[in-house]
Design a protein around this motif. Structure first.
Motif, PDB file in Angstrom:
ATOM      1  N   TRP A   1       0.822  -1.213   0.000  1.00  0.00           N
ATOM      2  CA  TRP A   1       0.000   0.000   0.000  1.00  0.00           C
ATOM      3  C   TRP A   1       0.857   1.264   0.000  1.00  0.00           C
ATOM      4  CZ3 TRP A   1      -0.946   3.440   4.319  1.00  0.00           C
ATOM      5  CH2 TRP A   1      -1.932   4.375   4.062  1.00  0.00           C
ATOM      6  N   GLU A   2       2.013   1.225   0.683  1.00  0.00           N
ATOM      7  CA  GLU A   2       2.848   2.412   0.799  1.00  0.00           C
ATOM      8  C   GLU A   2       3.707   2.679  -0.433  1.00  0.00           C
ATOM      9  OE1 GLU A   2       3.873   3.693   5.271  1.00  0.00           O
ATOM     10  OE2 GLU A   2       5.103   2.067   4.489  1.00  0.00           O
ATOM     11  N   VAL A   3       3.948   1.655  -1.251  1.00  0.00           N
ATOM     12  CA  VAL A   3       4.774   1.871  -2.439  1.00  0.00           C
ATOM     13  C   VAL A   3       4.064   2.844  -3.362  1.00  0.00           C
ATOM     14  CG1 VAL A   3       5.805   0.809  -4.460  1.00  0.00           C
ATOM     15  CG2 VAL A   3       5.855  -0.387  -2.290  1.00  0.00           C
ATOM     16  N   GLY A   4       4.755   3.967  -3.656  1.00  0.00           N
ATOM     17  CA  GLY A   4       4.176   4.985  -4.508  1.00  0.00           C
ATOM     18  C   GLY A   4       4.679   4.889  -5.939  1.00  0.00           C
ATOM     19  N   ASN A   5       4.350   5.890  -6.717  1.00  0.00           N
ATOM     20  CA  ASN A   5       4.733   5.927  -8.129  1.00  0.00           C
ATOM     21  C   ASN A   5       5.233   7.317  -8.459  1.00  0.00           C
ATOM     22  OD1 ASN A   5       4.257   6.463 -11.096  1.00  0.00           O
ATOM     23  ND2 ASN A   5       3.730   4.294 -11.039  1.00  0.00           N
TER      24      ASN A   5
ATOM     25  N   CYS B   1       8.528   3.949  -5.571  1.00  0.00           N
ATOM     26  CA  CYS B   1       9.187   4.852  -4.639  1.00  0.00           C
ATOM     27  C   CYS B   1       8.459   4.868  -3.313  1.00  0.00           C
ATOM     28  CB  CYS B   1       9.245   6.275  -5.210  1.00  0.00           C
ATOM     29  SG  CYS B   1       7.617   7.037  -5.372  1.00  0.00           S
ATOM     30  N   GLY B   2       9.063   5.471  -2.294  1.00  0.00           N
ATOM     31  CA  GLY B   2       8.438   5.674  -1.006  1.00  0.00           C
ATOM     32  C   GLY B   2       7.599   6.941  -1.012  1.00  0.00           C
ATOM     33  N   PRO B   3       6.742   7.113  -0.005  1.00  0.00           N
ATOM     34  CA  PRO B   3       5.827   8.257   0.016  1.00  0.00           C
ATOM     35  C   PRO B   3       6.491   9.608   0.250  1.00  0.00           C
ATOM     36  CG  PRO B   3       5.618   6.959   2.018  1.00  0.00           C
ATOM     37  CD  PRO B   3       6.515   6.188   1.112  1.00  0.00           C
ATOM     38  N   GLU B   4       7.771   9.620   0.675  1.00  0.00           N
ATOM     39  CA  GLU B   4       8.428  10.895   0.976  1.00  0.00           C
ATOM     40  C   GLU B   4       9.485  11.265  -0.055  1.00  0.00           C
ATOM     41  OE1 GLU B   4       9.918  10.798   4.942  1.00  0.00           O
ATOM     42  OE2 GLU B   4       7.973  10.373   5.849  1.00  0.00           O
ATOM     43  N   ILE B   5       9.414  10.684  -1.242  1.00  0.00           N
ATOM     44  CA  ILE B   5      10.462  10.900  -2.230  1.00  0.00           C
ATOM     45  C   ILE B   5      10.530  12.350  -2.703  1.00  0.00           C
ATOM     46  CG2 ILE B   5       9.061  10.317  -4.257  1.00  0.00           C
ATOM     47  CD1 ILE B   5      12.748   9.376  -3.598  1.00  0.00           C
TER      48      ILE B   5
ATOM     49  N   VAL C   1      18.673   5.980  -3.725  1.00  0.00           N
ATOM     50  CA  VAL C   1      18.395   5.329  -5.001  1.00  0.00           C
ATOM     51  C   VAL C   1      18.777   3.853  -4.895  1.00  0.00           C
ATOM     52  CG1 VAL C   1      18.939   5.249  -7.465  1.00  0.00           C
ATOM     53  CG2 VAL C   1      18.751   7.450  -6.300  1.00  0.00           C
ATOM     54  N   VAL C   2      17.822   2.964  -5.208  1.00  0.00           N
ATOM     55  CA  VAL C   2      18.076   1.522  -5.172  1.00  0.00           C
ATOM     56  C   VAL C   2      17.795   0.939  -6.555  1.00  0.00           C
ATOM     57  CG1 VAL C   2      17.611   1.282  -2.717  1.00  0.00           C
ATOM     58  CG2 VAL C   2      15.722   1.095  -4.348  1.00  0.00           C
ATOM     59  N   GLU C   3      18.020  -0.367  -6.685  1.00  0.00           N
ATOM     60  CA  GLU C   3      17.933  -0.971  -8.009  1.00  0.00           C
ATOM     61  C   GLU C   3      16.518  -1.342  -8.422  1.00  0.00           C
ATOM     62  OE1 GLU C   3      20.979  -3.938  -8.770  1.00  0.00           O
ATOM     63  OE2 GLU C   3      22.115  -3.166  -7.070  1.00  0.00           O
ATOM     64  N   GLY C   4      15.716  -1.972  -7.525  1.00  0.00           N
ATOM     65  CA  GLY C   4      14.416  -2.467  -7.944  1.00  0.00           C
ATOM     66  C   GLY C   4      13.310  -2.252  -6.943  1.00  0.00           C
ATOM     67  N   ARG C   5      12.087  -2.634  -7.339  1.00  0.00           N
ATOM     68  CA  ARG C   5      10.905  -2.460  -6.506  1.00  0.00           C
ATOM     69  C   ARG C   5      11.027  -3.233  -5.195  1.00  0.00           C
ATOM     70  NH1 ARG C   5       5.385  -1.314  -7.135  1.00  0.00           N
ATOM     71  NH2 ARG C   5       4.018  -2.502  -5.761  1.00  0.00           N
ATOM     72  N   ALA C   6      11.609  -4.449  -5.245  1.00  0.00           N
ATOM     73  CA  ALA C   6      11.762  -5.249  -4.024  1.00  0.00           C
ATOM     74  C   ALA C   6      12.653  -4.538  -3.013  1.00  0.00           C
ATOM     75  CB  ALA C   6      12.342  -6.617  -4.366  1.00  0.00           C
ATOM     76  N   ASP C   7      13.654  -3.802  -3.495  1.00  0.00           N
ATOM     77  CA  ASP C   7      14.518  -3.030  -2.594  1.00  0.00           C
ATOM     78  C   ASP C   7      13.719  -1.918  -1.923  1.00  0.00           C
ATOM     79  OD1 ASP C   7      16.535  -4.623  -3.583  1.00  0.00           O
ATOM     80  OD2 ASP C   7      17.240  -3.145  -5.029  1.00  0.00           O
ATOM     81  N   VAL C   8      12.862  -1.261  -2.702  1.00  0.00           N
ATOM     82  CA  VAL C   8      12.003  -0.203  -2.147  1.00  0.00           C
ATOM     83  C   VAL C   8      11.116  -0.768  -1.035  1.00  0.00           C
ATOM     84  CG1 VAL C   8      10.099   1.386  -2.644  1.00  0.00           C
ATOM     85  CG2 VAL C   8      11.996   1.166  -4.256  1.00  0.00           C
ATOM     86  N   ILE C   9      10.515  -1.936  -1.283  1.00  0.00           N
ATOM     87  CA  ILE C   9       9.614  -2.546  -0.304  1.00  0.00           C
ATOM     88  C   ILE C   9      10.366  -2.892   0.974  1.00  0.00           C
ATOM     89  CG2 ILE C   9       8.251  -4.621   0.160  1.00  0.00           C
ATOM     90  CD1 ILE C   9       7.347  -4.562  -2.747  1.00  0.00           C
TER      91      ILE C   9
ATOM     92  N   VAL D   1      12.859   6.709  -0.693  1.00  0.00           N
ATOM     93  CA  VAL D   1      13.620   5.798  -1.543  1.00  0.00           C
ATOM     94  C   VAL D   1      12.954   5.686  -2.915  1.00  0.00           C
ATOM     95  CG1 VAL D   1      12.374   3.834  -0.561  1.00  0.00           C
ATOM     96  CG2 VAL D   1      14.536   3.447  -1.722  1.00  0.00           C
ATOM     97  N   ILE D   2      13.768   5.496  -3.961  1.00  0.00           N
ATOM     98  CA  ILE D   2      13.245   5.347  -5.319  1.00  0.00           C
ATOM     99  C   ILE D   2      14.085   4.312  -6.053  1.00  0.00           C
ATOM    100  CG2 ILE D   2      14.635   7.242  -6.266  1.00  0.00           C
ATOM    101  CD1 ILE D   2      12.197   7.868  -8.095  1.00  0.00           C
ATOM    102  N   ALA D   3      13.461   3.558  -6.954  1.00  0.00           N
ATOM    103  CA  ALA D   3      14.153   2.497  -7.695  1.00  0.00           C
ATOM    104  C   ALA D   3      14.397   2.936  -9.133  1.00  0.00           C
ATOM    105  CB  ALA D   3      13.325   1.222  -7.677  1.00  0.00           C
ATOM    106  N   ILE D   4      15.522   2.502  -9.703  1.00  0.00           N
ATOM    107  CA  ILE D   4      15.802   2.815 -11.112  1.00  0.00           C
ATOM    108  C   ILE D   4      15.089   1.819 -12.028  1.00  0.00           C
ATOM    109  CG2 ILE D   4      17.966   4.010 -10.657  1.00  0.00           C
ATOM    110  CD1 ILE D   4      19.461   1.478 -11.280  1.00  0.00           C
ATOM    111  N   GLU D   5      14.830   0.606 -11.535  1.00  0.00           N
ATOM    112  CA  GLU D   5      14.015  -0.402 -12.216  1.00  0.00           C
ATOM    113  C   GLU D   5      14.433  -0.639 -13.666  1.00  0.00           C
ATOM    114  OE1 GLU D   5       9.845  -1.047 -10.759  1.00  0.00           O
ATOM    115  OE2 GLU D   5       9.903   1.125 -10.700  1.00  0.00           O
ATOM    116  N   GLY D   6      15.644  -1.061 -13.866  1.00  0.00           N
ATOM    117  CA  GLY D   6      16.066  -1.394 -15.226  1.00  0.00           C
ATOM    118  C   GLY D   6      17.545  -1.125 -15.437  1.00  0.00           C
TER     119      GLY D   6
END
Length: 390
Positions: free
Chosen positions: A154-158, A164-168, A176-184, A194-199
């Motif tokens: 629920w907290e993972v934002g876009n 990303c996290g809600p306070e990005i 900055v992290v690599e993927g969505r699982a790292d954000v979670i 926190v935000i992911a580069i995802e790719g």
């Protein structure tokens, strides 16, 4: 559970009667109707209320003992609370039943709806117990994990299509992290900026954010993390770099490992220097083996005690702890103590720390490892990493 009261009743009046002679049930009912008639006006006359269904059938149970009669009286009422209270109080005006003097006392007035609620709750417990017996119930750890996972998702934002996290956007510092699982995983452990580069390609929104905010790249401790770091360093504005331990991924780190890695982040401009300086050589040059076994064991105990505290011990020549202080205040508070022989810290040894020890005449600096190559000079340097590998 006893059978519920009549469906129409909202309240149940319970009263107790005691007579000074022997009476029968009809005598009690006659006294109730006869001695309360007209007392509360026509609108609250018991006969009329019973005929219209607003008062139910009066139940009387009479028992006789040693020439005296005792009765339990129950009157169901669908009147409101105040009118029911008046009916109950009027019963206590009865002073004669049949030919005998008597006393009536109202013992309680029950709200039948509460009785029904208790029944519903008890029955629900029975049903749930039956469900648990037949289908099985997940253990507490599994239930906790399910709840945490729901909250994390629920907290993972876009942010422009990136997890990303809600306070990005609100926070002045980002990770900055690599993927969505790292954000979670970081969200689960309380890190929300926190935000992911995802790719494999660094997205332009991430590049733009790094130019506006203080940015820490937090990457896996494998070759993939090395490649992502190189790309980030080439095209983004990275201020600090934190890495998971060798062979580990950010998404699998525990809370302690996450915060330890972030505490030990290094400035981005030192990343190249760190790669060129093999850690074992630095340790061998900086930490001559001049400490005896007793001193080594003592310092090891201190460091083990400090793990996770972000604090420092000051120790005198007799191996007595002089004080414990926050690591962030060490450079200022050490000036208040004379005769400091050793410093033990929950952190890695840096050149500024060694220089402080030289300036204050401290003989030994002990830490969890080395942050960089240090020129120890006459200061003896002891690290837990060396002790574990010995």
């Amino acid at each position: 559970m006893a059978k519920l009261a009549q469906n129409f009743a909202k309240y149940m009046i319970y009263a107790r009667m005691q007579s000074k002679g022997v009476v029968e049930r009809p005598d009690v009912i006659g006294a109730i109707f006869g001695q309360t008639e007209g007392l509360l006006g026509n609108e609250l006359d018991l006969r009329d209320l019973q005929q219209t269904g607003r008062v139910g059938r009066i139940e009387v149970n009479v028992k006789t003992n040693k020439g005296k009669s005792f009765a339990e009286i129950i009157i169901p009422s669908s009147l409101d609370a105040s009118e029911t209270s008046l009916i109950a109080a009027s019963l206590e005006t009865i002073d004669k039943v049949g030919p005998c003097d008597a006393e009536v006392e109202v013992t309680k007035v029950d709200d039948v709806r509460n009785q029904k609620r208790r029944y519903v709750m008890d029955r629900a417990k029975e049903i749930l117990h039956a469900m648990m017996d037949s289908t099985g119930m997940p253990d507490s750890q599994r239930m906790a994990d399910m709840i945490k996972e729901a909250v994390r998702t629920w907290e993972v934002g876009n942010y422009n299509g990136l997890a990303c996290g809600p306070e990005i956007e609100a926070n002045e510092e980002i990770i900055v992290v690599e993927g969505r699982a790292d954000v979670i995983n970081l969200l689960k452990n309380g890190i929300r900026n926190v935000i992911a580069i995802e790719g494999s390609k660094i997205p332009q929104p991430v590049i733009d954010l790094t130019r506006k905010k203080t940015t820490t790249a937090f990457l896996d401790g494998d070759r993939g993390g090395d490649l992502d770091l190189k790309k980030l360093m080439d095209i983004a504005d990275i201020d600090f770099v934190a890495r998971a331990d060798a062979g580990k991924e950010v998404e699998e780190l525990t809370k302690k490992e996450i915060y330890k890695a972030l505490r030990e982040k290094i400035p981005a401009n030192q990343v190249g220097e760190k790669r060129q300086q093999p850690a074992p050589v630095a340790q061998e040059e900086a930490a001559p083996e001049e400490l005896d076994e007793n001193s080594s064991k003592f310092l090891t105990r201190l460091l083990e005690d400090l793990v996770g505290t972000r604090a420092a011990y000051l120790v005198d020549q007799d191996q007595q702890i002089m004080t414990k202080m926050p690591l962030s205040e060490l450079s200022e508070m050490i000036n208040d103590f004379a005769g400091v022989y050793a410093i033990a810290i929950d952190g890695k040894i840096s050149q500024p720390l060694v220089d402080l020890a030289k300036k204050r005449g401290v003989g030994i600096v002990a830490g969890m490892g080395f942050k960089e190559r240090v020129d120890a000079g006459h200061v003896k340097v002891f690290v837990m990493e060396q002790q574990e590998s010995a």
